[in-house]
Design a protein around this motif. Structure first.
Motif, PDB file in Angstrom:
ATOM      1  N   TYR A  32       0.817  -1.210   0.000  1.00 36.96           N
ATOM      2  CA  TYR A  32       0.000   0.000   0.000  1.00 36.96           C
ATOM      3  C   TYR A  32       0.848   1.256   0.000  1.00 36.96           C
ATOM      4  N   SER A  33       2.114   1.140  -0.402  1.00 37.69           N
ATOM      5  CA  SER A  33       3.044   2.270  -0.349  1.00 37.69           C
ATOM      6  C   SER A  33       2.650   3.400  -1.288  1.00 37.69           C
ATOM      7  N   SER A  34       1.892   3.082  -2.334  1.00 34.79           N
ATOM      8  CA  SER A  34       1.504   4.127  -3.294  1.00 34.79           C
ATOM      9  C   SER A  34       0.199   4.809  -2.910  1.00 34.79           C
ATOM     10  N   GLU A  35      -0.440   4.326  -1.852  1.00 32.73           N
ATOM     11  CA  GLU A  35      -1.730   4.879  -1.438  1.00 32.73           C
ATOM     12  C   GLU A  35      -1.535   6.065  -0.485  1.00 32.73           C
ATOM     13  N   GLU A  94       7.060   7.513   3.868  1.00 33.49           N
ATOM     14  CA  GLU A  94       7.698   7.042   2.648  1.00 33.49           C
ATOM     15  C   GLU A  94       8.980   6.309   2.985  1.00 33.49           C
ATOM     16  N   CYS A 119      10.663  -2.260   0.893  1.00 33.17           N
ATOM     17  CA  CYS A 119      10.677  -2.596  -0.549  1.00 33.17           C
ATOM     18  C   CYS A 119      11.985  -3.258  -0.945  1.00 33.17           C
TER      19      CYS A 119
END
Length: 212
Positions: A168-171, A205, A212
């Protein structure tokens, strides 16, 4: 008393019916010992008791065969025997004998399930659901899960949260937190545990980059 209006035969089983309702289902081979024909009047309780005396030995052997393969709950054995055409009276006698001989013990079964699920990192609600699916009583379930260490649940939820967080890092952070919470809930963790587990994840982030 019932008047048998239909006798249905399928895959080695025979169902005696009255007014379109199945009264009892037995093995075809057992019907030969107490034959019934369309138009006969029967007392279903009396007939079941007679059939149980015929079926008990085979039902007990069938139950032992199931237990030879793996541990079973009383409900699992009862359901399987019913599908095989053993009557309720015979099944209840088998369960009583197995319990008396300590060959089945739902409370102990639930305790072992809890220990195994705990080692695999399952949430308490998932553990309960698995036990309900095996027909374990609520009392036995609650007794078993009372031994679960809250700290172990939190550790398992925290580890899973860290593992899933990169998905969910892009949310946006609120949405990422909500999705991660839902993912943990689907694994059976309580909302209290989920809330505590997410305190260790700030959804920054930098943290996502770390995973990642």
């Amino acid at each position: 008393m019932y008047i048998i209006c239909e006798i249905r035969r399928e895959r080695g089983l025979v169902s005696l019916c009255a007014d379109g309702t199945v009264l009892i289902t037995v093995r075809a081979c057992d019907l030969e010992s107490h034959p019934v024909f369309e138009g006969d009047e029967i007392d279903i309780d009396e007939y079941s008791a007679k059939m149980a005396s015929v079926q008990f030995a085979d039902a007990y052997e069938a139950a032992l065969s199931m237990l030879d393969r793996s541990a079973k709950t009383a409900w699992q054995i009862s359901s399987s025997l019913a599908r095989k055409g053993f009557v309720t009276d015979a099944i209840e006698s088998v369960i009583a004998r197995l319990t008396e001989n300590r060959l089945i013990d739902d409370r102990h079964f639930a305790e072992r399930m809890t220990e195994s699920a705990g080692r695999s990192g399952s949430g308490i609600y998932a553990i309960k659901q698995k036990m309900r699916a095996k027909g374990i009583s609520e009392d036995d379930i609650e007794n078993a899960v009372s031994a679960i260490d809250p700290e172990e649940q939190l550790a398992a939820a925290s580890a899973l949260a860290k593992k899933l967080a990169p998905r969910y890092s892009s949310e946006p952070r609120p949405k990422a937190r909500a999705k991660l919470s839902q993912a943990l809930a689907r694994r059976g963790f309580s909302w209290d545990v989920i809330s505590s587990a997410l305190e260790n994840i700030n959804f920054s982030e930098e943290e996502f980059d770390e995973f990642c």
